[in-house]
Design a protein around this motif. Structure first.
Motif, PDB file in Angstrom:
ATOM      1  N   THR A  63       9.946 -16.797 -14.968  1.00 40.01           N
ATOM      2  CA  THR A  63      11.173 -17.739 -15.148  1.00 40.01           C
ATOM      3  C   THR A  63      12.236 -16.407 -15.154  1.00 40.01           C
ATOM      4  O   THR A  63      12.619 -16.028 -16.004  1.00 40.01           O
ATOM      5  N   SER A 115      15.015 -18.143 -10.151  1.00 35.83           N
ATOM      6  CA  SER A 115      14.351 -19.368 -10.446  1.00 35.83           C
ATOM      7  C   SER A 115      13.074 -19.188 -11.043  1.00 35.83           C
ATOM      8  O   SER A 115      12.734 -18.239 -11.349  1.00 35.83           O
ATOM      9  N   THR A 123      11.704 -17.018  -6.930  1.00 34.92           N
ATOM     10  CA  THR A 123      10.945 -17.044  -8.037  1.00 34.92           C
ATOM     11  C   THR A 123      10.352 -15.590  -8.493  1.00 34.92           C
ATOM     12  O   THR A 123       9.114 -15.541  -9.006  1.00 34.92           O
ATOM     13  N   SER A 181       7.624 -15.012  -5.577  1.00 38.66           N
ATOM     14  CA  SER A 181       8.177 -15.551  -4.445  1.00 38.66           C
ATOM     15  C   SER A 181       7.395 -15.185  -3.163  1.00 38.66           C
ATOM     16  O   SER A 181       6.859 -16.358  -2.405  1.00 38.66           O
TER      17      SER A 181
END
Lengths: 132, 348
Positions: B141, B155, B267, B271
């Motif tokens: 997060t 994200s 992310t 990712s």
């Protein structure tokens, strides 16, 4: 300090482990030492599916300490596919759009924490079952 | 022969659009969207963190693997947003899966490549015969300071992979690392948000390491870009991976499934692993996939996988990435986003 209590409950909160009576096959969540139906003391551990339908619910708008960031949120009784009913918070939804009978599934989520420096408590919660 | 035997992902349902963030800071959303090739990003709910995303992704990975979680001998969670500074995320994941107590676990950190670090270790442990199954998770997060360029992309999401030696869905062909000490991005102890070197994160950092890792694994395997059916590079934005891919001779059909950033954001540790999961959702048997991560600091891990005939049989046992990404979305205004990300100071 909720650490020992939360740790003791982790088989239920983390993995939804229930007890199934070896004699009458009734399932209890959390598990028990003696079956209230038949008095048997032998149980097998079963993992609940976490899937079921909303039996009834209420919406919490004035949340207790530790839960204020989530308000408004729903707490409901969910009838699992195994036939037992369990209590849980319902998240990832507009609580005012919930209806009894809605299909729900469980997810692993943060329940609350003991302030910025305390322990974080995790548990199952229910979310609408959208297949994701 | 070792490789992936199951995979799973988790994406929060909340999103915020670039326009909504730009409106608050007086930035030009059209220029940002064009410059970053980014439209929106995922936002974790207040009750989601690295551990919850990791557990939910790992459960789907175990479901697809079709194994008893008690047989998992190692669990590695890569993240730069572990919920505790001291206390492993891996213990939470292992306990929630039912892998305890005969399991080795460690939390990994290496900016955005902590997820593939776990994949590398998990694959090598299985290859060495030290464990039957090993789980690797990339979950974050991620944080971006208010008003900083990173706020548009940072994200949340997770991807998990169960590694094993039989019933493979993707066989590991080879792997190669490329790493130097390059200070392009960091977060100091007790600092809430990371700092970065602006444009320095491009050429000498992301591009040099991705290119170095790709060239190294192509040399090692004797493969060339056109040999791959699919490729996934780390995606800090939607622009960098496309620029480097095109420059190295890869084409759009090769990254079309794995490029998630335009609607997911970055992310971090999740990712490139999430890009791999999205590619496994679509790939056929006997196809070659190139995965190259990038973590600031800085380094890249390159992997070549070859899919098997078991892949199409197991992919529908859990939700696909595309479905998690494109359905049941709830858009947030900046105020709710700031509350969700705990950017608003409240009295104790």
């Amino acid at each position: 300090m909720n650490v020992p209590k939360h740790w003791r409950e982790s088989p239920q909160r983390y993995r939804m482990e229930a007890g199934k009576c070896r004699k009458c096959e009734r399932i209890f969540f959390p598990g028990r030492l003696v079956c209230p139906e038949c008095g048997h003391t032998g149980f097998d551990m079963v993992k609940l599916s976490g899937k079921g339908k909303l039996h009834t619910f209420t919406v919490i708008r004035t949340a207790p300490s530790g839960f204020t960031d989530f308000a408004p949120y729903a707490v409901g009784i969910v009838e699992l596919d195994e036939g037992i009913r369990i209590l849980g918070q319902i998240t990832d939804c507009d609580p005012d759009s919930l209806q009894t009978g809605d299909r729900l599934t469980s997810k692993f989520r943060r329940m609350n924490d003991e302030g910025k420096t305390g322990m974080i408590m995790y548990s199952y919660k229910f979310v609408p079952d959208n297949g994701i | 022969m070792v490789g992936i035997i199951g995979y799973g992902t988790q994406i929060p349902r909340f999103r915020i659009k670039v326009e909504e963030i730009a409106k608050v800071w007086g930035a030009d959303p059209v220029a940002l969207k064009r410059g970053l090739n980014l439209n929106e990003k995922s936002v974790p709910a207040p009750d989601e963190d690295c551990a919850t995303l990791a557990v939910n992704a790992a459960r789907d990975a175990v479901k697809r693997a079709g194994i008893n979680p008690a047989e998992i001998g190692a669990v590695y969670v890569g993240s730069e947003s572990h919920p505790y500074a001291v206390k492993p995320t891996g213990t939470i994941v292992s306990e929630a899966l039912g892998a305890c107590p005969f399991v080795h676990t460690a939390d990994l950190e290496f900016a955005c490549k902590a997820g593939t670090e776990g994949m590398f270790i998990a694959l090598q442990l299985v290859k060495a015969g030290a464990v039957k199954y090993a789980l690797a998770v990339g979950a974050d997060t991620s944080q971006g300071a208010p008003g900083d360029a990173l706020e548009y992309s940072a994200s949340a999401g997770a991807a998990a992979f169960v590694m094993g030696a039989d019933n493979l869905v993707a066989e590991l062909v080879d792997t190669h690392a490329y790493m130097t000490d390059t200070p392009d991005f960091w977060r100091r102890e007790h600092a809430h948000y990371p700092e970065h070197g602006g444009r320095f994160t491009g050429e000498p950092a992301y591009k040099k390491h991705i290119t170095g890792a790709v060239n190294a694994i192509l040399d090692k395997t004797g493969l060339k870009p056109s040999d791959f059916n699919y490729m996934i590079f780390h995606q800090p934005n939607g622009k960098f991976p496309v620029q480097v891919a095109k420059k190295m001779g890869f084409t759009e059909p090769q990254y079309r499934y794995g490029l998630l950033t335009p609607t997911l954001g970055n992310t971090y540790s999740g990712s490139s692993p999430m890009g791999l999961a999205a590619t496994l959702d679509e790939a056929g048997p006997d196809e070659l996939i190139l995965l190259v991560s990038y973590g600031s600091g800085a380094g890249s891990d390159a992997f070549v996988f070859k899919t098997t005939e078991r892949l199409p049989e197991i992919r529908d046992l859990a939700p696909k990435v595309k479905k998690q990404l494109d359905t049941n979305k709830t858009y947030l205004e900046y105020g709710a986003y700031a509350k969700f990300r705990r950017k608003i100071l409240k009295p104790e």
